[in-house]
Design an enzyme around this catalytic site. Structure first.
Site, short mmCIF file in Angstrom:
data_model
loop_
_atom_site.label_atom_id
_atom_site.label_comp_id
_atom_site.label_asym_id
_atom_site.label_seq_id
_atom_site.Cartn_x
_atom_site.Cartn_y
_atom_site.Cartn_z
N SER A 1 40.48 49.18 56.93
CA SER A 1 41.81 49.32 56.33
C SER A 1 42.28 50.74 56.57
CB SER A 1 41.71 49.08 54.82
OG SER A 1 42.89 49.53 54.19
N ASP B 1 26.82 35.29 49.27
CA ASP B 1 27.27 36.26 48.27
C ASP B 1 26.81 37.64 48.72
OD1 ASP B 1 27.91 37.87 46.18
OD2 ASP B 1 27.03 36.60 44.63
N TYR C 1 33.22 57.74 38.42
CA TYR C 1 33.67 56.70 39.34
C TYR C 1 35.16 56.78 39.59
CZ TYR C 1 33.82 52.13 41.63
OH TYR C 1 33.97 51.12 42.55
N ASN D 1 34.73 39.98 57.45
CA ASN D 1 36.08 40.04 56.86
C ASN D 1 36.09 40.11 55.33
OD1 ASN D 1 39.16 39.06 56.82
ND2 ASN D 1 37.97 37.67 55.51
N GLY E 1 42.82 34.06 52.05
CA GLY E 1 43.52 35.16 52.72
C GLY E 1 43.36 35.23 54.23
N ALA F 1 35.91 33.55 54.39
CA ALA F 1 36.81 32.58 55.05
C ALA F 1 37.41 31.60 54.05
CB ALA F 1 36.05 31.83 56.14
N1 LIG Z 1 45.26 42.18 52.29
C1 LIG Z 1 45.46 43.42 52.74
O1 LIG Z 1 46.57 44.00 52.60
C2 LIG Z 1 44.38 44.17 53.43
C3 LIG Z 1 44.67 45.47 53.92
C4 LIG Z 1 43.66 46.19 54.56
C5 LIG Z 1 42.42 45.63 54.71
N2 LIG Z 1 42.15 44.37 54.22
C6 LIG Z 1 40.79 43.83 54.37
O2 LIG Z 1 40.86 42.50 54.83
C7 LIG Z 1 39.73 41.77 54.36
C8 LIG Z 1 40.16 40.42 53.81
O3 LIG Z 1 40.98 40.64 52.69
P1 LIG Z 1 42.03 39.57 52.13
O4 LIG Z 1 43.29 40.32 51.95
O5 LIG Z 1 42.02 38.33 52.91
O6 LIG Z 1 41.40 39.35 50.67
P2 LIG Z 1 41.22 38.02 49.77
O7 LIG Z 1 42.36 37.10 49.95
O8 LIG Z 1 40.89 38.53 48.42
O9 LIG Z 1 39.93 37.33 50.43
C9 LIG Z 1 38.68 37.96 50.34
C10 LIG Z 1 37.59 37.01 50.75
O10 LIG Z 1 36.33 37.67 50.59
C11 LIG Z 1 35.49 36.84 49.81
N3 LIG Z 1 34.53 37.62 49.03
C12 LIG Z 1 34.78 38.53 48.06
N4 LIG Z 1 33.64 38.98 47.53
C13 LIG Z 1 32.65 38.34 48.19
C14 LIG Z 1 31.23 38.36 48.09
N5 LIG Z 1 30.60 39.11 47.18
N6 LIG Z 1 30.51 37.59 48.92
C15 LIG Z 1 31.13 36.82 49.82
N7 LIG Z 1 32.46 36.73 49.96
C16 LIG Z 1 33.21 37.49 49.15
C17 LIG Z 1 36.45 36.07 48.91
O11 LIG Z 1 35.85 34.91 48.41
P3 LIG Z 1 35.37 34.80 46.85
O12 LIG Z 1 35.98 35.92 46.06
O13 LIG Z 1 35.84 33.47 46.46
O14 LIG Z 1 33.91 34.91 46.96
C18 LIG Z 1 37.55 35.74 49.90
O15 LIG Z 1 37.19 34.65 50.70
C19 LIG Z 1 39.03 42.68 53.33
O16 LIG Z 1 37.89 43.24 53.93
C20 LIG Z 1 40.06 43.75 53.04
O17 LIG Z 1 39.47 44.98 52.68
C21 LIG Z 1 43.11 43.64 53.59
#
Ligand SMILES: NC(=O)c1ccc[n+]([C@@H]2O[C@H](COP(=O)([O-])OP(=O)(O)OC[C@H]3O[C@@H](n4cnc5c(N)ncnc54)[C@H](OP(=O)(O)O)[C@@H]3O)[C@@H](O)[C@H]2O)c1
Length: 320
Positions: A159, A82, A179, A109, A34, A31
């Site tokens: 996604s 985390d 990988y 999320n 994004g 939260a």
């Molecule tokens: N954006 C798109 O186009 C898109 C498309 C399809 C699906 N999604 C899905 O939507 C979701 C949200 O994505 P978003 O686009 O909002 O991405 P984002 O802006 O990168 O936000 C991701 C969030 O997840 C947190 N996060 C990452 N690693 C973490 C960890 N190890 N522990 C706890 N929190 C963690 C981040 O915080 P910190 O890194 O600061 O910890 C940030 O708050 C994801 O699951 C993504 O796969 C997004």
């Protein structure tokens, strides 16, 4: 969806227009940025108590401050989480349960995408570990609080990228293959759908329904690990994506305000009150899902594997 078209689609704030979530608690992972941050704003504006969970204390504090500035009188709390360390997930679950003995919405999320190979503190491949296993553990620890709501929803962010790969249950943590960061992301997003399928089967009679969401292609910091070459490399997955539409990720994107609409709709829509175990996009149920992502036996097998990987902690329902 182009930027212009996105204007005709609802924003998350429009989705909650007229909805009263007062007295309800929503927990949102990721939260701090994004889609998660935008969902927090929308649900808080509907009157919900929103528990914002993410990794960085500073980013969480900033996000909470932003939500409170945007929504005067917003009820918010923060929990450090985390997902790359099960010890942190367990501590976060305990902290959430303390703050929220009853949870009406758990929005799984948080996520990472196309990260270079690395492992979590517990040795899991980073995308499977963060996007799926961390949420698997958090969710199973919060099942009592969800059941206590007498009508709760779990919203897993997946996604359309799930079409890039199934989860290989014989090598979920990439120990015996070269990988492939694209396939690893696809597998983790498939796991998000399979997790939702099994959650809904297990919990629906206890009043908890589960949903998986594709938010669209949204301009957030999720793509920060992508290089120019990666965009070209993604084309090799184009045939797998054909079942919906061809998306040019460099051009066809929406804003977080619009992108968060479907996950917020999943959290509140009365249209979903008697439905679960469905894949959602554009604020609607979508039938076009990779068959392996909604296969019930596969979902159960992933559940069993996840339980084995995360440890022996027993669920409070159905011997789960
Ligand atoms: N954006 C798109 O186009 C898109 C498309 C399809 C699906 N999604 C899905 O939507 C979701 C949200 O994505 P978003 O686009 O909002 O991405 P984002 O802006 O990168 O936000 C991701 C969030 O997840 C947190 N996060 C990452 N690693 C973490 C960890 N190890 N522990 C706890 N929190 C963690 C981040 O915080 P910190 O890194 O600061 O910890 C940030 O708050 C994801 O699951 C993504 O796969 C997004």
């Amino acid at each position: 969806m182009t930027n212009q078209q996105s204007v005709t689609k609802p924003t998350a704030l429009q989705v909650v227009d007229g909805v009263d979530m007062a007295g309800k608690t929503c927990v949102i992972t990721g939260a701090s940025a994004g889609l998660g941050r935008e969902s927090a704003r929308a649900l808080a504006s509907a009157g919900a108590h929103v528990v914002l969970a993410a990794r960085s204390h500073e980013a969480l504090a900033d996000a909470e401050q932003w939500v409170r500035a945007e929504v005067p009188g917003a009820r918010t709390s923060t929990v450090q989480l985390d997902l790359t360390a099960l010890s942190s997930v367990r501590a976060a679950a305990a902290a959430v349960a303390e703050i929220a003995p009853v949870i009406h919405v758990l929005m799984n999320n948080a996520g990472v995408m196309f990260t270079p190979f690395s492992r979590t503190a517990d040795g899991f491949e980073i995308q499977f570990g963060t996007n799926h296993l961390g949420h698997f553990e958090l969710t199973r620890l919060l099942i009592p609080q969800l059941i206590a709501a007498n009508g709760a929803r779990i919203v897993n962010l997946s996604s359309d990228g799930h079409r890039m790969s199934d989860v290989d249950l014989d090598d979920a943590n990439w120990e015996r293959r070269d990988y492939d960061k694209f396939a690893a992301y696809g597998a983790s997003k498939t796991a998000n759908v399979l997790h939702m399928v099994e959650l809904d089967r297990l919990l629906r009679d206890l009043g908890v329904r589960a949903y998986a969401v594709h938010p669209g292609v949204v301009a957030t910091s999720l793509a920060r690990h992508m290089s120019r070459d990666d965009f070209a490399d993604l084309n090799r997955f184009a045939p797998a994506q054909q079942s919906t539409k061809t998306i040019d990720v460099r051009r066809d994107f929406s804003t977080p305000e619009h992108g968060a609409a479907t996950q917020v709709w999943a959290a509140i829509s009365p249209e979903l009150s008697a439905v679960g175990s469905v894949y959602l996009a554009d604020c609607a149920i979508i039938d076009d899902v990779a068959p392996y992502a909604i296969d019930k036996a596969h979902a159960l097998a992933l559940w069993e594997l996840s339980k084995k990987l995360c440890g022996p902690e027993e669920l409070l329902v159905g011997g789960g």
